[in-house]
Scaffold this active site. Structure first.
Site, PDB file in Angstrom:
ATOM      1  N   ASP A  11       0.856  -1.186   0.000  1.00 50.85           N
ATOM      2  CA  ASP A  11       0.000   0.000   0.000  1.00 50.85           C
ATOM      3  C   ASP A  11       0.892   1.236   0.000  1.00 50.85           C
ATOM      4  O   ASP A  11       2.032   1.197   0.488  1.00 50.85           O
ATOM      5  CB  ASP A  11      -0.921   0.010   1.219  1.00 50.85           C
ATOM      6  CG  ASP A  11      -1.926   1.154   1.156  1.00 50.85           C
ATOM      7  OD1 ASP A  11      -2.666   1.232   0.154  1.00 50.85           O
ATOM      8  OD2 ASP A  11      -1.962   1.979   2.088  1.00 50.85           O
ATOM      9  N   GLU A  13       0.818   5.765   0.415  1.00 50.27           N
ATOM     10  CA  GLU A  13       0.125   7.026   0.675  1.00 50.27           C
ATOM     11  C   GLU A  13       0.816   8.093  -0.159  1.00 50.27           C
ATOM     12  O   GLU A  13       2.019   7.989  -0.444  1.00 50.27           O
ATOM     13  CB  GLU A  13       0.150   7.393   2.160  1.00 50.27           C
ATOM     14  CG  GLU A  13      -0.502   6.368   3.080  1.00 50.27           C
ATOM     15  CD  GLU A  13      -1.987   6.177   2.835  1.00 50.27           C
ATOM     16  OE1 GLU A  13      -2.615   7.060   2.210  1.00 50.27           O
ATOM     17  OE2 GLU A  13      -2.521   5.138   3.259  1.00 50.27           O
ATOM     18  N   ASP A  60      -6.595  17.886   1.774  1.00 52.47           N
ATOM     19  CA  ASP A  60      -7.547  16.770   1.816  1.00 52.47           C
ATOM     20  C   ASP A  60      -6.835  15.439   2.007  1.00 52.47           C
ATOM     21  O   ASP A  60      -7.359  14.534   2.676  1.00 52.47           O
ATOM     22  CB  ASP A  60      -8.381  16.734   0.535  1.00 52.47           C
ATOM     23  CG  ASP A  60      -9.408  17.856   0.479  1.00 52.47           C
ATOM     24  OD1 ASP A  60      -9.691  18.452   1.540  1.00 52.47           O
ATOM     25  OD2 ASP A  60      -9.924  18.129  -0.621  1.00 52.47           O
ATOM     26  N   HIS A  65      -4.604  10.590   5.644  1.00 56.54           N
ATOM     27  CA  HIS A  65      -3.505   9.782   6.202  1.00 56.54           C
ATOM     28  C   HIS A  65      -2.793  10.429   7.388  1.00 56.54           C
ATOM     29  O   HIS A  65      -2.027   9.757   8.082  1.00 56.54           O
ATOM     30  CB  HIS A  65      -2.492   9.403   5.124  1.00 56.54           C
ATOM     31  CG  HIS A  65      -1.989  10.545   4.290  1.00 56.54           C
ATOM     32  ND1 HIS A  65      -1.345  11.646   4.815  1.00 56.54           N
ATOM     33  CD2 HIS A  65      -2.015  10.742   2.938  1.00 56.54           C
ATOM     34  CE1 HIS A  65      -0.988  12.470   3.838  1.00 56.54           C
ATOM     35  NE2 HIS A  65      -1.393  11.950   2.691  1.00 56.54           N
ATOM     36  N   HIS A 160      -5.697   6.354   7.494  1.00 59.02           N
ATOM     37  CA  HIS A 160      -5.023   5.489   6.535  1.00 59.02           C
ATOM     38  C   HIS A 160      -3.518   5.548   6.795  1.00 59.02           C
ATOM     39  O   HIS A 160      -2.940   6.618   6.949  1.00 59.02           O
ATOM     40  CB  HIS A 160      -5.311   5.951   5.104  1.00 59.02           C
ATOM     41  CG  HIS A 160      -6.685   5.654   4.638  1.00 59.02           C
ATOM     42  ND1 HIS A 160      -6.971   4.668   3.722  1.00 59.02           N
ATOM     43  CD2 HIS A 160      -7.876   6.198   4.971  1.00 59.02           C
ATOM     44  CE1 HIS A 160      -8.270   4.629   3.506  1.00 59.02           C
ATOM     45  NE2 HIS A 160      -8.840   5.557   4.258  1.00 59.02           N
ATOM     46  N   ASP A 165      -2.421  -0.561   6.654  1.00 58.38           N
ATOM     47  CA  ASP A 165      -3.356  -1.005   5.620  1.00 58.38           C
ATOM     48  C   ASP A 165      -2.850  -2.263   4.923  1.00 58.38           C
ATOM     49  O   ASP A 165      -3.641  -3.147   4.559  1.00 58.38           O
ATOM     50  CB  ASP A 165      -3.584   0.107   4.591  1.00 58.38           C
ATOM     51  CG  ASP A 165      -4.525   1.190   5.109  1.00 58.38           C
ATOM     52  OD1 ASP A 165      -4.986   1.069   6.260  1.00 58.38           O
ATOM     53  OD2 ASP A 165      -4.799   2.153   4.373  1.00 58.38           O
TER      54      ASP A 165
END
Length: 256
Positions: A11, A13, A60, A65, A160, A165
């Protein structure tokens, strides 16, 4: 060459994403989390790194995260970790939820460094979101929904985070595909209890062992449920290298 026994649940970010055009254009990866599985077992050889981007993160994205620009100020740039990252994932099957998002960013970062490589060139990419949609058509299939459906604890997931994750997705993937132990490992799982019984007994022997004297109500699957089941068996048969036990024992000609 792809190692079929090595999977990396991955995963990322990012600083944000575009609503129009290429979702990754002008943005950066700021965190990578990866969990290694070999023969469907956790190895502990995981990877986790924060990366300093060349631009600020969108407000945003920070809300999602929680990774601020200040947190990344002393972290390495992607060019400093790119080769180690490539060496780590090389030859593995990558399990990614909504894979086009992460792979798009990864390939974009490689291109910015003029690296002549694409993720698909060195890895087999499996999109677990597409797997979930085949197994649970018409249902929500984000990580939170899958955890609720499969009974997986995700109480630590308030924001997140790439490694958390990836850890949750590894649990979800293993649950969706039969548990941590590989159903098709000849030395371990095929010799284990339930599967060994399936091997030793014929379908008629199993049928004769069932007591039908209680007039139990027979529940028939709906067409949608049957189709979802067949899609699941197709996926299991493919993952096992055409060794689906249901197909072998009971002659299910619908699994190809």
């Amino acid at each position: 060459m792809i190692n079929p026994n090595r999977q990396i649940v991955l995963d990322t970010e990012t600083t944000g994403m575009n609503q129009l055009g290429a979702h990754y254009e002008g943005h950066c990866i700021i965190e990578i989390g990866a969990v290694e599985l070999i023969n469907r077992r956790y190895t502990g050889n995981n990877x986790h790194i924060y990366i300093k981007p060349d631009r600020p993160x969108d407000p945003d994205a920070i809300k999602v995260h929680g990774i601020t620009d200040e947190m990344l100020a002393d972290k390495p740039e992607f060019k400093e970790v790119a080769q180690d990252f490539l060496d780590y994932i090389n030859g593995a099957e990558l399990l990614i939820h909504n894979a086009p998002f992460d792979v798009g960013f990864m390939d974009y970062e490689f291109r910015k460094l003029n690296l002549n490589v694409k993720t698909d060139d060195i890895c087999l990419v499996t999109d677990t979101l597409q797997m979930a949609r085949q197994m649970y058509p018409g249902k929500r299939n984000n990580l939170d929904a899958l955890c609720d459906r499969l009974g997986i604890d995700n109480s630590k997931r308030t924001l997140h985070g790439a490694l958390l994750d990836a850890e949750i997705l590894a649990d979800v993937y293993l649950m969706m595909t039969g548990g941590q132990t590989n159903l098709f490992d000849e030395e371990e799982s095929v010799e284990s209890g339930v599967i060994r019984v399936m091997q030793e007994k014929t379908a008629e022997e199993i049928k004769s062992a069932v007591d039908f004297s209680h007039n139990l109500k027979l529940l028939q699957p709906t067409n949608d449920e049957l189709q979802a089941h067949l899609e699941f068996l197709k996926m299991m048969n493919k993952k096992s290298g055409n060794n689906c036990l249901w197909d072998k024992r009971f002659g299910n000609n619908n699994v190809h």
